[in-house]
Design a protein around this motif. Sequence first.
Motif, PDB file in Angstrom:
ATOM      1  N   GLY A  54      15.203  15.161  27.905  1.00  9.66           N
ATOM      2  CA  GLY A  54      14.508  14.757  26.681  1.00  9.66           C
ATOM      3  C   GLY A  54      15.262  15.148  25.424  1.00  9.66           C
ATOM      4  N   LEU A  55      15.743  16.382  25.365  1.00 12.31           N
ATOM      5  CA  LEU A  55      16.452  16.842  24.169  1.00 12.31           C
ATOM      6  C   LEU A  55      17.777  16.117  23.984  1.00 12.31           C
ATOM      7  N   SER A 101      17.036  12.692  22.673  1.00 11.60           N
ATOM      8  CA  SER A 101      16.757  12.662  21.229  1.00 11.60           C
ATOM      9  C   SER A 101      18.044  12.522  20.428  1.00 11.60           C
ATOM     10  N   VAL A 155      19.668   8.887  20.751  1.00  9.54           N
ATOM     11  CA  VAL A 155      19.031   7.795  20.010  1.00  9.54           C
ATOM     12  C   VAL A 155      19.925   7.333  18.861  1.00  9.54           C
ATOM     13  N   HIS A 213      22.723  14.093  29.974  1.00 11.90           N
ATOM     14  CA  HIS A 213      21.480  13.314  29.993  1.00 11.90           C
ATOM     15  C   HIS A 213      21.370  12.471  31.265  1.00 11.90           C
ATOM     16  N   TYR A 256      15.999   3.428  24.363  1.00 16.97           N
ATOM     17  CA  TYR A 256      16.488   4.114  23.159  1.00 16.97           C
ATOM     18  C   TYR A 256      15.622   3.870  21.929  1.00 16.97           C
ATOM     19  N   ARG A 310      13.173   4.385  16.316  1.00 17.54           N
ATOM     20  CA  ARG A 310      14.248   5.302  16.711  1.00 17.54           C
ATOM     21  C   ARG A 310      13.916   6.732  16.287  1.00 17.54           C
ATOM     22  N   TYR A 347      11.357   8.053  18.565  1.00 14.41           N
ATOM     23  CA  TYR A 347      11.917   8.426  19.858  1.00 14.41           C
ATOM     24  C   TYR A 347      12.584   9.801  19.832  1.00 14.41           C
ATOM     25  N   VAL A 348      13.064  10.227  18.667  1.00  9.56           N
ATOM     26  CA  VAL A 348      13.603  11.587  18.556  1.00  9.56           C
ATOM     27  C   VAL A 348      12.504  12.593  18.888  1.00  9.56           C
ATOM     28  N   PHE A 349      11.309  12.361  18.352  1.00  9.02           N
ATOM     29  CA  PHE A 349      10.179  13.263  18.615  1.00  9.02           C
ATOM     30  C   PHE A 349       9.646  13.092  20.039  1.00  9.02           C
ATOM     31  N   GLY A 389      11.508  12.568  22.549  1.00 10.91           N
ATOM     32  CA  GLY A 389      12.422  13.363  23.367  1.00 10.91           C
ATOM     33  C   GLY A 389      12.096  14.847  23.354  1.00 10.91           C
ATOM     34  N   ILE A 390      11.464  15.303  22.281  1.00  5.69           N
ATOM     35  CA  ILE A 390      11.066  16.722  22.189  1.00  5.69           C
ATOM     36  C   ILE A 390       9.758  16.974  22.933  1.00  5.69           C
TER      37      ILE A 390
END
Length: 380
Positions: free
Chosen positions: A29-30, A33, A36, A135, A329, A338, A341-343, A345-346
């Motif tokens: 996940g990280l 992020s 992306v 990843h 992505y 996008r 999606y960063v969040f 991934g967290i």
Amino acid sequence: MNSKPLRNTVFYLHRYIGLFVGLILIIVGLTGSLLVFQKELNQFQIRQEFGQVIPQEQRVPIDTVLENIKTSFASQPNFKLSGINTPPDPHIPYRAFLQSPKEERLEVFVNPYTGVVMGSRQWEKTIIGLTYKLHYQLLAGDIGQIIVGIAALLLLILSITGIVLWPGWRKLIAGFKIKLQAHPKRVNFDIHKVTGVVAAVFLTMIAFTGFCWNFYDQAQPTIHAVTFTPIRPTPVSQPIAGKSALSLTEILPKADAALPGAITTFIRLPQKPDGVFLIGKKLPQENSDDYGESRVYLNQYTGEILQLTNGLKLSRADHVLSWFTPMHYGTFGGLTTRILYVFVGIAPLILLFTGFVMYRYHRQDNLSREQALEMAKSVK
């Protein structure tokens, strides 16, 4: 869900899968992020390392570019040119690929307006390259790819079971409410349920596409079967005695004629006697990424078109597969999705932490009940 035994089964499945695979999902996940925005990060790194491309009126012929690359790497005969990306963005250099028999790969950057080789690097050793391999494979090669694929399948199950268990099905407002003034146990639960339900839909898409990519040899024929789409045979060239492969000067006009108005976005060169030229194209009406979905496969000896894919007329299976990248992505909604999606991934980090805290509270409650029973028995 009215059946309590079934709900309990789903609950235990959700809990123990999360505890079992949580650490892997945090890593994936990280790194996801970060990936992306891999395109922007990669281009920034290229500019810092090799310099800026200044657009000019005309680009040099591809054959000239390839000859310059071969000359520059003549002292490394083990590396063979396998292809080149020719993105339409005027500020981005061409990116050629050289590969050795030991599967070492070099990226070579060339100024498209001068044909000058700007430099080279091993992508796998860059920050983005290492992040991608972590990843996709946990830096563990084929075994890591299988592990991540299985983790993606388990994430899919976690997402579905989490949606089923979400308390908002009984009362919608309660499902999105976090009682910050309540006991820490309740606050922790609320954070878990809200984070989970907000991220669940996106995690489901990410998990499904990730699983299919990591097990592509099994997923692709399944998608073709489900969509009732025949799998097209792999195009091959029939070797002709005494005849060498055509030059790109001869090949590219044939590809251009096959898809009038499309721009060439990448070229893959034949690596074997029965290999083919693969010319990537993008039509003006295509809404896909920079490289488009159109493809032209040509016989390396005759230039005959062996297979053609029009990005505007994709088969059902190809249309499904074309959605994998934007779904994975988050590019389907532009910059907004996008960033979202960063969040997303967290989210696995937050969910594992809060899930583990819930598990500890549960263990403590069970121990307290057992101690109370033991005390009651001793009194009797």
